[in-house]
Structures are given as C-alpha cells and as structure tokens.
Motif scaffolding. Structure first.
Motif, PDB file in Angstrom:
ATOM      1  N   ARG A 389      54.197  29.811  21.356  1.00  0.00           N
ATOM      2  CA  ARG A 389      53.270  28.710  21.073  1.00  0.00           C
ATOM      3  C   ARG A 389      52.897  28.699  19.589  1.00  0.00           C
ATOM      4  N   PHE A 390      52.721  29.894  19.029  1.00  0.00           N
ATOM      5  CA  PHE A 390      52.415  29.987  17.602  1.00  0.00           C
ATOM      6  C   PHE A 390      53.603  29.541  16.756  1.00  0.00           C
ATOM      7  N   LEU A 391      54.796  29.979  17.110  1.00  0.00           N
ATOM      8  CA  LEU A 391      55.996  29.600  16.359  1.00  0.00           C
ATOM      9  C   LEU A 391      56.234  28.090  16.420  1.00  0.00           C
ATOM     10  N   ASN A 392      55.844  27.477  17.531  1.00  0.00           N
ATOM     11  CA  ASN A 392      56.009  26.029  17.685  1.00  0.00           C
ATOM     12  C   ASN A 392      54.929  25.231  16.976  1.00  0.00           C
ATOM     13  N   GLY A 393      53.940  25.923  16.400  1.00  0.00           N
ATOM     14  CA  GLY A 393      52.881  25.229  15.672  1.00  0.00           C
ATOM     15  C   GLY A 393      51.752  24.720  16.533  1.00  0.00           C
ATOM     16  N   GLU A 394      51.691  25.163  17.792  1.00  0.00           N
ATOM     17  CA  GLU A 394      50.638  24.694  18.697  1.00  0.00           C
ATOM     18  C   GLU A 394      49.297  25.356  18.405  1.00  0.00           C
ATOM     19  N   ILE A 395      49.339  26.610  17.921  1.00  0.00           N
ATOM     20  CA  ILE A 395      48.126  27.358  17.609  1.00  0.00           C
ATOM     21  C   ILE A 395      48.309  28.078  16.291  1.00  0.00           C
ATOM     22  N   SER A 396      47.201  28.477  15.653  1.00  0.00           N
ATOM     23  CA  SER A 396      47.250  29.193  14.383  1.00  0.00           C
ATOM     24  C   SER A 396      47.453  30.686  14.636  1.00  0.00           C
ATOM     25  N   ALA A 397      47.723  31.435  13.564  1.00  0.00           N
ATOM     26  CA  ALA A 397      47.904  32.884  13.691  1.00  0.00           C
ATOM     27  C   ALA A 397      46.634  33.538  14.219  1.00  0.00           C
ATOM     28  N   LYS A 398      45.476  33.102  13.704  1.00  0.00           N
ATOM     29  CA  LYS A 398      44.207  33.683  14.159  1.00  0.00           C
ATOM     30  C   LYS A 398      43.959  33.367  15.625  1.00  0.00           C
ATOM     31  N   GLU A 399      44.291  32.157  16.032  1.00  0.00           N
ATOM     32  CA  GLU A 399      44.127  31.783  17.438  1.00  0.00           C
ATOM     33  C   GLU A 399      45.081  32.585  18.328  1.00  0.00           C
ATOM     34  N   ALA A 400      46.296  32.820  17.842  1.00  0.00           N
ATOM     35  CA  ALA A 400      47.282  33.582  18.616  1.00  0.00           C
ATOM     36  C   ALA A 400      46.825  35.027  18.793  1.00  0.00           C
ATOM     37  N   ALA A 401      46.319  35.636  17.722  1.00  0.00           N
ATOM     38  CA  ALA A 401      45.834  37.019  17.803  1.00  0.00           C
ATOM     39  C   ALA A 401      44.672  37.117  18.779  1.00  0.00           C
ATOM     40  N   ARG A 402      43.760  36.145  18.710  1.00  0.00           N
ATOM     41  CA  ARG A 402      42.597  36.139  19.600  1.00  0.00           C
ATOM     42  C   ARG A 402      43.044  35.959  21.062  1.00  0.00           C
ATOM     43  N   MET A 403      43.995  35.075  21.251  1.00  0.00           N
ATOM     44  CA  MET A 403      44.491  34.800  22.600  1.00  0.00           C
ATOM     45  C   MET A 403      45.232  36.005  23.178  1.00  0.00           C
ATOM     46  N   MET A 404      46.018  36.688  22.334  1.00  0.00           N
ATOM     47  CA  MET A 404      46.728  37.879  22.792  1.00  0.00           C
ATOM     48  C   MET A 404      45.744  38.943  23.275  1.00  0.00           C
ATOM     49  N   GLU A 405      44.696  39.170  22.490  1.00  0.00           N
ATOM     50  CA  GLU A 405      43.707  40.185  22.889  1.00  0.00           C
ATOM     51  C   GLU A 405      43.034  39.787  24.207  1.00  0.00           C
ATOM     52  N   ARG A 406      42.643  38.536  24.320  1.00  0.00           N
ATOM     53  CA  ARG A 406      41.945  38.081  25.520  1.00  0.00           C
ATOM     54  C   ARG A 406      42.838  38.181  26.762  1.00  0.00           C
ATOM     55  N   ARG A 407      44.086  37.756  26.633  1.00  0.00           N
ATOM     56  CA  ARG A 407      44.999  37.761  27.782  1.00  0.00           C
ATOM     57  C   ARG A 407      45.374  39.189  28.199  1.00  0.00           C
ATOM     58  N   VAL A 408      45.554  40.085  27.223  1.00  0.00           N
ATOM     59  CA  VAL A 408      45.886  41.475  27.563  1.00  0.00           C
ATOM     60  C   VAL A 408      44.690  42.151  28.221  1.00  0.00           C
ATOM     61  N   LYS A 409      43.489  41.882  27.724  1.00  0.00           N
ATOM     62  CA  LYS A 409      42.281  42.447  28.352  1.00  0.00           C
ATOM     63  C   LYS A 409      42.177  42.010  29.811  1.00  0.00           C
ATOM     64  N   ALA A 410      42.584  40.781  30.087  1.00  0.00           N
ATOM     65  CA  ALA A 410      42.513  40.260  31.459  1.00  0.00           C
ATOM     66  C   ALA A 410      43.475  40.985  32.398  1.00  0.00           C
ATOM     67  N   LEU A 411      44.471  41.668  31.832  1.00  0.00           N
ATOM     68  CA  LEU A 411      45.454  42.393  32.643  1.00  0.00           C
ATOM     69  C   LEU A 411      44.996  43.818  32.968  1.00  0.00           C
ATOM     70  N   GLU A 412      43.930  44.272  32.311  1.00  0.00           N
ATOM     71  CA  GLU A 412      43.469  45.655  32.551  1.00  0.00           C
ATOM     72  C   GLU A 412      42.974  45.844  33.987  1.00  0.00           C
TER      73      GLU A 412
END
Length: 412
Positions: A389-412
C-alpha cells in the motif's frame, strides 16, 4: 540420490550402529504446521521434527517441543561447537527449544563486471546500493535492483526485513514491546521505495528476481544461497543467458559478487533462515537424543551434502576437531548434472562470505522470545500487505510504520 533417499540412508547407518529403528516421514513444508498441530492433538507426534525457525518458539510454548531434552543434546555435543546466532534465536528459560542443524544467510547478488566497468563500489551500504541502482538502471535491458513487491509472498517479508534489520529496526524494544513506529522504520520504508523505482512493475517475488538475474536483466537482487546451483551454469535444465551470450559457461557465476551483511545508517545485519531438530513431548527421549546427536556428528556431512549451497553447517566441529564440519562442508559437491565443490567453482571469497555471517544471522523477534508472534506475522503477511500500500502511494511512510505497529500488536 534425492534428499529423501539420503535421509533414509543416514537412518540405515544409524540403525546398523545402534539397533534403533528410524522411519522418515516426508511432509510438504506448506503442510508442516497443520500436520504437527493435528498430531499433537492426537498425542501421536513423531519423536523428532525437522523444521524452520518460524515454528520453534511457538511449538515450544504450545508444549509440542521438549526444550529440556534439546538443551541436554546441545550441552552433550558442546555448546561452543555451535554458531552463536542459531542458538541465541531459540533460547528459552530451560535452555534451547530445539537443536540447530543447518541454515543459510540471505545474500545480495550483484554483477561484478557491470560494477567494475562503471567504477562502482561493493554494494554493502545503503548509499552504495542506491547509487549503483541509479547508475546501472536501463530498462527493459536491465533493472537496477529488484526487490520483493508481491504482498502475498513471504519473499517480500524476507527482503524487507533484511533491510529493516540493517537499520537497527527490531520487532520489539528492550522491554519486549512491539516497536515498529520509529524514525528508523520510516527510513527503511523510504529507502525500500527508492529501490522499488528500479524494480519491474507488478507484484515481484523470488521467481521473477531469480529469472531476471539468470537472464542478465537485473544488476542486483537478494536471494538465498540456493541460487548458487542455478547460477553456476552447470545445470542443463537451467539456461544462463549471459553465459550463452558470451559463449562461456560460468561467465555469470564468475562475474557475480556476493554481500552477506548490509550496512544501513543505524545498523548492520544479515537475515538468516535456520532449521532445527525438535525433540517432541511424545518422544522416546533416550532414542530421540541419540538420533539427533548422530545427525550432528557422524551423519552430519552426509546431511549437509543433500544441498550444500543452502545447508550451511551451524555446528562448526567437535570439541576435539573444532573445524571438522566447516572443512568437510567445503569439500562437498553441489549440482545436479555436473557436481563441483563450491570453493572450487566460486572461490574461497564466497565461502568466507557465506560462512562469516552464520554467527550473526538475525531475525525479527526470535531473540526476544516473540517466535510465536513472528509465525503469525509471516502467516498473515501483514507487513508485505502494508508495504505494498505504501509502495502504491496509498499511505505515507509514517502512516505505514504506524499501521505496521498497530497490526502486529493486534496479533499478539
């Protein structure tokens, strides 16, 4: 002789020596987790399971593996005879969740001839990698750097994680909390996107990168050492286009350079994949320990010989002969139609490159006891999905980093 036949031959020798029977049960790697879970539920686990690190900690926590027995094997063989990295990644309170048997470190492959002609430095630092990609990029004849971009492929996670580790990005902070929303992760995302500009469009994964490198259409790729077989030009079923164009067998192999450790602005790392022998809770422990010890002593070189280009020794030697298995591995031959030694064909520089990284192989989460979480991260492919999604320009780098942390936390 195929790998299954080799394993049966090793088992036959073990049985002849110990009078302990061994039955080898082949399982497709994509079905391994499912089969083991079912066997655990039925209390019918095999005595020993050969498996990748992705499952080790999770299976230990689930009560599938017997860490105490594995630790006893490691201590008996000599903890100091093993590479540090593979042991550290499966450390548990009772010692080690399983016993490492083989592994490989991910490599950056680059065209030495093109680099030399352009006066470019070895691409082991981010700035050198990016500079070389810019200089050599000339599509459709040649792509500057092919990274993984397919959100449905583990390969994309492996390549991205290698770069993340090289910039000091770990899955967790020192307290064990998920920590991906960082300035360093934003740097990684922006660097990866810069490299992706020199990658063919579409969803690129391991099949494309290997095919393009062997066709002479990629200046740099990241791959496992298993590519050494195809790259050699010795396989009749795998044409190497630069060899054919030059009329010289082995031209591409001789003109390929290898980088194991990549240096970023805030770190350095080599991504690694380690395989382990896990003694299960249902095992006949005495017999299982003897089998594992045999595989890592008298049967070890025969085991590594199944695919020496991708089965590197994580046990260097014995207490009496500290380099026995490293020296033996260097004498092993690879190839299908024509078999040669890696050291003879590629030279000692490559041997030193791929062996030097074994002590420092790194992965997200395992050393922090997050192996079960990593299994879920890899299974859901949440990182490649957000990255795409980031590579496609849908979200910014900061948004991607934030989303990665949130989604991984949800898997704990």
């Amino acid at each position: 002789m195929d790998r299954l036949d080799t394993q049966r031959e090793i088992a036959r020798k073990f049985t002849k020596r110990t009078r302990i029977g061994v039955r080898i049960i082949p399982v497709h790697e994509n079905l391994l987790a499912e089969r083991v879970t079912a066997a655990y539920a039925a209390r019918s686990l095999p005595d020993v399971i050969f498996h990748p690190i992705d499952f080790t900690i999770g299976w230990g926590e689930a009560g599938i593996l017997d860490g105490r027995s594995a630790t006893e094997v490691v201590n008996r063989l000599g903890e100091e005879t093993f590479s540090n990295g593979p042991l550290n990644l499966v450390r548990v309170p009772e010692g080690y969740a399983a016993v490492p048997i083989d592994g490989w470190g991910q490599l950056l492959l680059y065209r030495k001839d093109l680099f030399n002609n352009a006066g470019l430095a070895v691409p082991d630092h981010w700035d050198r990698i990016l500079q070389a990609a810019k200089v050599l990029h000339n599509p459709p004849l040649i792509w500057g750097f092919e990274v993984g971009t397919d959100p449905g492929q583990t390969y994309t996670q492996q390549v991205f994680e290698h770069f993340a580790l090289s910039n000091g990005v770990r899955l967790t902070d020192s307290s064990g909390n998920i920590h991906l929303d960082t300035p360093q992760m934003v740097q990684v995302l922006e660097f990866y996107k810069a490299l992706a500009k020199f990658t063919p469009p579409g969803n690129i994964y391991w099949l494309h990168t290997r095919m393009d490198f062997l066709s002479g259409r990629a200046a740099m790729i990241i791959w496992s050492p298993f590519i050494l077989d195809e790259l050699s030009g010795l396989r009749q079923d795998q044409p190497v286009v630069p060899d054919m164009a030059k009329g010289k067998k082995g031209f591409l192999a001789r003109n390929t350079g290898f980088v194991s450790i990549i240096y970023g602005p805030n770190g350095a790392a080599q991504y690694g994949q380690i395989n382990y022998l896990g003694i299960t809770r249902d095992a006949d422990v005495t017999k299982a320990k003897k089998w594992v010890e045999f595989l890592l002593t008298d049967g070890y070189l025969e085991w590594l010989g199944m695919a020496p280009e991708g089965k590197l020794p994580v046990r260097k030697g014995t207490l009496g002969e500290p380099n026995r298995f490293i020296d033996g591995w260097m004498r092993l031959r690879f190839g299908v139609t024509t078999r040669v030694r890696i050291s003879e064909f590629y030279g000692m520089d490559l041997v030193k490159t791929i062996m030097s990284g074994m002590d420092g192989l790194d992965r997200w989460g395992f050393a922090r006891g997050k192996g079960a979480l990593i299994s879920r991260v890899y299974g859901t492919k949440v990182i490649p999905e957000i990255l795409k999604r980031f590579l496609n320009g849908e979200i910014s780098a900061k948004e991607a980093a934030r989303m990665m942390e949130r989604r991984v936390k949800a898997l704990e």
